[in-house]
Design a protein around this motif. Sequence first.
Motif, short mmCIF file in Angstrom:
data_model
loop_
_atom_site.label_atom_id
_atom_site.label_comp_id
_atom_site.label_asym_id
_atom_site.label_seq_id
_atom_site.Cartn_x
_atom_site.Cartn_y
_atom_site.Cartn_z
N PRO A 96 -0.82 1.14 1.74
CA PRO A 96 -1.74 0.69 0.68
C PRO A 96 -3.22 0.94 1.02
CG PRO A 96 -0.11 -1.00 1.12
CD PRO A 96 0.07 0.06 2.16
N TRP B 90 2.84 -2.35 7.78
CA TRP B 90 3.02 -2.60 6.35
C TRP B 90 1.76 -2.34 5.53
CZ3 TRP B 90 -0.03 -6.08 3.81
CH2 TRP B 90 -0.73 -6.98 4.59
N TRP B 91 0.59 -2.44 6.13
CA TRP B 91 -0.66 -2.32 5.40
C TRP B 91 -1.23 -0.91 5.39
CZ3 TRP B 91 -4.32 -0.48 8.65
CH2 TRP B 91 -4.11 -0.69 10.01
N GLY C 159 -3.85 4.63 0.58
CA GLY C 159 -3.84 4.94 -0.85
C GLY C 159 -5.13 4.51 -1.53
N ALA C 160 -5.63 3.33 -1.20
CA ALA C 160 -6.88 2.86 -1.78
C ALA C 160 -8.06 3.73 -1.35
CB ALA C 160 -7.12 1.41 -1.38
#
Length: 76
Positions: A54, A50-51, A57-58
Amino acid sequence: MHKDCMSDPLFWVLVFPALAVSGLLIQMILSLFSCCATFKLRGRTIPLKWWMIPAAGALCGLLWFLAVLYVLLPAS
């Protein structure tokens, strides 16, 4: 602003990792539409957590920000 950033080696040192993370992020997003939500990295199948999207993307945004900042800041 740098006059000719395409011939500047430091520009490419900043851009190549940004391109690599961008490609990895695209691969992760496209893997959401597969049956198992897995993507391949160096030939190994990696299940998507799930992580991961993100975080990628960061990191992608940060690397592109640094590359653009290098181009836009005046050379001394």
